[in-house]
Design a protein around this motif. Sequence first.
Motif, mmCIF file in Angstrom:
data_model
loop_
_atom_site.group_PDB
_atom_site.id
_atom_site.type_symbol
_atom_site.label_atom_id
_atom_site.label_comp_id
_atom_site.label_asym_id
_atom_site.label_seq_id
_atom_site.Cartn_x
_atom_site.Cartn_y
_atom_site.Cartn_z
ATOM 1 N N SER A 11 -35.719 17.871 50.182
ATOM 2 C CA SER A 11 -34.826 16.855 49.640
ATOM 3 C C SER A 11 -35.344 15.479 50.011
ATOM 4 C CB SER A 11 -33.416 17.052 50.208
ATOM 5 O OG SER A 11 -32.885 18.298 49.807
ATOM 6 N N SER A 14 -34.365 8.982 45.964
ATOM 7 C CA SER A 14 -35.061 8.391 44.832
ATOM 8 C C SER A 14 -36.051 7.340 45.327
ATOM 9 C CB SER A 14 -34.045 7.751 43.891
ATOM 10 O OG SER A 14 -34.672 7.156 42.799
ATOM 11 N N ARG A 38 -42.317 23.087 36.232
ATOM 12 C CA ARG A 38 -41.014 23.008 36.884
ATOM 13 C C ARG A 38 -39.917 23.488 35.955
ATOM 14 N NH1 ARG A 38 -40.183 16.385 37.120
ATOM 15 N NH2 ARG A 38 -39.534 16.134 34.929
ATOM 16 N N ALA A 40 -35.577 23.023 35.820
ATOM 17 C CA ALA A 40 -34.289 22.588 36.342
ATOM 18 C C ALA A 40 -33.200 23.516 35.806
ATOM 19 C CB ALA A 40 -34.017 21.147 35.921
ATOM 20 N N VAL A 87 -34.356 11.092 40.243
ATOM 21 C CA VAL A 87 -33.338 12.139 40.251
ATOM 22 C C VAL A 87 -33.684 13.224 39.230
ATOM 23 C CG1 VAL A 87 -30.916 12.641 39.804
ATOM 24 C CG2 VAL A 87 -31.546 10.607 41.105
ATOM 25 N N ASP A 89 -36.395 14.400 38.490
ATOM 26 C CA ASP A 89 -37.476 15.287 38.926
ATOM 27 C C ASP A 89 -36.948 16.490 39.691
ATOM 28 O OD1 ASP A 89 -39.402 12.353 39.662
ATOM 29 O OD2 ASP A 89 -39.633 13.690 37.942
ATOM 30 N N THR A 90 -35.658 16.518 39.948
ATOM 31 C CA THR A 90 -35.052 17.650 40.647
ATOM 32 C C THR A 90 -35.257 18.930 39.848
ATOM 33 O OG1 THR A 90 -33.390 16.277 41.730
ATOM 34 C CG2 THR A 90 -32.890 18.622 41.489
ATOM 35 N N GLN A 120 -38.076 24.431 45.864
ATOM 36 C CA GLN A 120 -37.066 23.524 45.360
ATOM 37 C C GLN A 120 -37.373 22.085 45.746
ATOM 38 O OE1 GLN A 120 -34.080 24.163 43.509
ATOM 39 N NE2 GLN A 120 -34.031 21.920 43.395
ATOM 40 N N VAL A 121 -37.281 21.201 44.782
ATOM 41 C CA VAL A 121 -37.387 19.761 45.018
ATOM 42 C C VAL A 121 -36.074 19.140 44.561
ATOM 43 C CG1 VAL A 121 -38.534 17.626 44.334
ATOM 44 C CG2 VAL A 121 -39.889 19.684 44.812
ATOM 45 N N THR A 122 -35.426 18.442 45.464
ATOM 46 C CA THR A 122 -34.157 17.787 45.154
ATOM 47 C C THR A 122 -34.273 16.301 45.444
ATOM 48 O OG1 THR A 122 -32.924 19.794 45.720
ATOM 49 C CG2 THR A 122 -31.681 17.733 45.596
ATOM 50 N N VAL A 123 -34.012 15.493 44.441
ATOM 51 C CA VAL A 123 -34.085 14.041 44.581
ATOM 52 C C VAL A 123 -32.688 13.476 44.389
ATOM 53 C CG1 VAL A 123 -35.212 11.933 43.818
ATOM 54 C CG2 VAL A 123 -36.415 14.125 43.634
ATOM 55 N N SER A 124 -32.230 12.730 45.374
ATOM 56 C CA SER A 124 -30.891 12.147 45.310
ATOM 57 C C SER A 124 -30.979 10.637 45.124
ATOM 58 C CB SER A 124 -30.106 12.488 46.574
ATOM 59 O OG SER A 124 -30.787 12.001 47.721
#
Length: 125
Positions: A11, A14, A38, A40, A87, A89-90, A120-124
């Motif tokens: 995680s 941004s 990827r 989502a 975001v 890119d999550t 998993q890639v999570t962008v907040s």
Amino acid sequence: QVQLLESGGGSVQSGGSLRLSCAVSGDTHNAPNMGWYRQAPGKEREGVATIESDGSTDYADFAKGRFTISQDNAKNTLYLQMNNLKVEDTAVYYCATDFTVISGGPPELGFRFARGQGTQVTVSS
């Protein structure tokens, strides 16, 4: 047969960066190329980048200027450096072989297509 094992997801906020790694083993010398795609939740998969045996690369439009694919043949490792993450890119990122990036659409898979389990890639924001 090729075995692929991704790592490096996580995680990030941004604008941040992550580097994904993929340990490659098995019968790789017949693999046409290596790369990342990827997926989502609720969306179709999309190719991110590929690298050929001669080192030439191809990127989806969204990845150009932000992502860099590379490989270390001595370590049998594929990398994806991701900068200025957004975001959108999550997703789960998969290391894979034998596919073609198609900007705006799902990747075209070859008959030698294989993938890892994903990271998993999570962008907040």
